[in-house]
Design a protein around this motif. Structure first.
Motif, PDB file in Angstrom:
ATOM      1  N   SER A  48       0.831  -1.210   0.000  1.00 17.20           N
ATOM      2  CA  SER A  48       0.000   0.000   0.000  1.00 17.20           C
ATOM      3  C   SER A  48       0.862   1.255   0.000  1.00 17.20           C
ATOM      4  CB  SER A  48      -0.936   0.010   1.218  1.00 17.20           C
ATOM      5  OG  SER A  48      -1.821  -1.090   1.178  1.00 17.20           O
ATOM      6  N   THR A  49       1.951   1.219   0.754  1.00 23.76           N
ATOM      7  CA  THR A  49       2.846   2.378   0.824  1.00 23.76           C
ATOM      8  C   THR A  49       3.451   2.677  -0.541  1.00 23.76           C
ATOM      9  OG1 THR A  49       3.378   1.820   3.116  1.00 23.76           O
ATOM     10  CG2 THR A  49       4.863   3.346   1.998  1.00 23.76           C
ATOM     11  N   GLU A  90      -9.187   2.359   1.907  1.00 25.46           N
ATOM     12  CA  GLU A  90      -9.745   3.129   3.004  1.00 25.46           C
ATOM     13  C   GLU A  90     -11.137   3.626   2.646  1.00 25.46           C
ATOM     14  OE1 GLU A  90      -7.067   6.257   3.889  1.00 25.46           O
ATOM     15  OE2 GLU A  90      -5.400   4.929   4.408  1.00 25.46           O
ATOM     16  N   GLU A  91     -12.051   3.539   3.596  1.00 23.47           N
ATOM     17  CA  GLU A  91     -13.414   3.984   3.354  1.00 23.47           C
ATOM     18  C   GLU A  91     -13.452   5.497   3.203  1.00 23.47           C
ATOM     19  OE1 GLU A  91     -17.874   3.780   5.383  1.00 23.47           O
ATOM     20  OE2 GLU A  91     -16.195   2.653   6.237  1.00 23.47           O
ATOM     21  N   VAL A  92     -14.028   5.947   2.098  1.00 21.91           N
ATOM     22  CA  VAL A  92     -14.132   7.374   1.826  1.00 21.91           C
ATOM     23  C   VAL A  92     -15.460   7.888   2.370  1.00 21.91           C
ATOM     24  CG1 VAL A  92     -14.155   9.147   0.032  1.00 21.91           C
ATOM     25  CG2 VAL A  92     -12.732   7.103  -0.242  1.00 21.91           C
ATOM     26  N   ILE A 189      -3.466   3.466 -13.660  1.00 19.34           N
ATOM     27  CA  ILE A 189      -4.441   3.242 -12.593  1.00 19.34           C
ATOM     28  C   ILE A 189      -3.800   2.349 -11.548  1.00 19.34           C
ATOM     29  CG2 ILE A 189      -6.734   2.402 -11.979  1.00 19.34           C
ATOM     30  CD1 ILE A 189      -7.613   2.825 -14.829  1.00 19.34           C
ATOM     31  N   LEU A 190      -3.778   2.818 -10.309  1.00 15.13           N
ATOM     32  CA  LEU A 190      -3.247   2.066  -9.178  1.00 15.13           C
ATOM     33  C   LEU A 190      -4.406   1.736  -8.242  1.00 15.13           C
ATOM     34  CD1 LEU A 190      -0.210   4.399  -8.351  1.00 15.13           C
ATOM     35  CD2 LEU A 190      -0.255   2.480  -9.965  1.00 15.13           C
ATOM     36  N   LEU A 191      -4.496   0.487  -7.820  1.00 17.50           N
ATOM     37  CA  LEU A 191      -5.606   0.068  -6.970  1.00 17.50           C
ATOM     38  C   LEU A 191      -5.081  -0.750  -5.792  1.00 17.50           C
ATOM     39  CD1 LEU A 191      -6.426  -0.721 -10.258  1.00 17.50           C
ATOM     40  CD2 LEU A 191      -8.650  -0.363  -9.206  1.00 17.50           C
ATOM     41  N   ASP A 192      -5.471  -0.356  -4.603  1.00 18.28           N
ATOM     42  CA  ASP A 192      -5.050  -1.046  -3.386  1.00 18.28           C
ATOM     43  C   ASP A 192      -6.147  -2.017  -2.967  1.00 18.28           C
ATOM     44  OD1 ASP A 192      -3.642  -1.797  -1.167  1.00 18.28           O
ATOM     45  OD2 ASP A 192      -3.919   0.074  -0.067  1.00 18.28           O
ATOM     46  N   GLU A 193      -5.938  -3.288  -3.247  1.00 22.12           N
ATOM     47  CA  GLU A 193      -6.887  -4.360  -2.945  1.00 22.12           C
ATOM     48  C   GLU A 193      -8.309  -4.024  -3.409  1.00 22.12           C
ATOM     49  OE1 GLU A 193      -6.542  -6.474   0.764  1.00 22.12           O
ATOM     50  OE2 GLU A 193      -4.682  -5.438   1.239  1.00 22.12           O
TER      51      GLU A 193
END
Length: 283
Positions: A48-49, A90-92, A189-193
């Protein structure tokens, strides 16, 4: 051949960490045009970092990143937003916005200072909603919604794209965030899980969509995941982060090299390269 010219995103001696802890050091891998890449590794290894750093949301301890040969630390926020879309786990907090409003936020790099949407902007929003399958829920009645979708709406019926995000299940909220990234219409496009909250069929639907965008539209798409099966079946390349080092290559290369077995070292599980599956050690 010039290495930077064949990679959309290139890490140059990149070192990431927190305080005195180093997650990984001197990384030099690159992610290319038209490639769908899975970023895998155990929790806490820096997946994620890394994505947040490439997206300009965190700073490296050392080294730098280039996008199409240009250093991201010399780019403005608007320039980065026009080049890179990022979907976080993370929940937005957007409960008071409709789904269409959230997806339209992806057009921010292209709108004027008051945020007015043009016909092209609206078309991109509609396309993004269609790509993630939101239009399939257009006629869904309130009586068929999940508990999270009801949100005290009584018997009022609304199309999904008109509902407020507090009315959506976790999986549907995630699809909204992916649609927002698609509306941003960036080459990267970058996607974290991105499949973390989705059921199995929807995990594959989203994976197939991302692969199609990479292959058909030439986008560079990198996503972190714990779904090894999806990574092996759908991705072109895998970046395995283990022990502070990257192991990078095509899915076949990672399987044949034995590197994927590192994920299950010191566990009760083992990776079988012949079946490309995980099983209990000793069976």
């Amino acid at each position: 051949m010039d290495y930077e010219r064949i990679n959309t995103v290139q890490l140059h001696g990149l070192t990431l960490g927190y305080g005195e802890r180093t997650l990984f050091a001197d990384a030099g891998i690159g992610f290319g045009w038209g490639e769908f890449t899975a970023l895998i590794g155990r929790n806490g290894t820096g997946k994620s970092t890394l994505l947040r750093t490439v997206a300009g949301l965190a700073r490296p301890q050392a080294g730098y990143i280039t996008v199409n040969g240009r250093r991201t630390d010399t780019m403005s926020r608007r320039e980065i937003a026009a080049a890179i879309a990022f979907v976080s786990t993370e929940e937005v907090k957007v409960e008071n916005l409709k789904v269409t409003d959230v997806v339209a936020l992806g057009r921010a790099p292209y709108t004027n200072w008051v945020g007015s949407l043009t016909e092209e902007d609206r078309a991109q929003v509609a396309r993004a909603l269609a790509l993630v399958g939101m239009q399939a829920f257009a006629g869904k009645g309130i009586g068929t919604l999940s508990d999270g979708e009801r949100c005290n709406q009584g018997s009022k019926k609304m199309r999904l794209h008109e509902r407020r995000t507090c009315m959506l299940s976790d999986g549907e909220r995630q699809r909204v965030m992916i649609a927002r990234a698609l509306a941003q219409d960036t080459p990267i496009i970058l996607l974290d899980e991105p499949t973390a909250f989705l059921d199995l069929p929807n995990k594959y639907e989203i994976g197939l969509l991302l692969r199609r965008l990479a292959h058909d539209e030439g986008k560079c798409i990198v996503f972190s995941t714990h779904d090894l099966a999806i990574a092996l079946e759908l991705c072109d390349t895998i970046a395995l982060l283990e022990g502070g080092r990257f192991h990078y290559g095509t899915t076949d290369m990672l399987v044949e090299s034995g590197d994927l077995g590192r994920l299950f070292r010191d566990t009760a599980l083992t990776f079988d390269p012949d079946t490309r599956s995980v099983r209990l050690r000793g069976e």
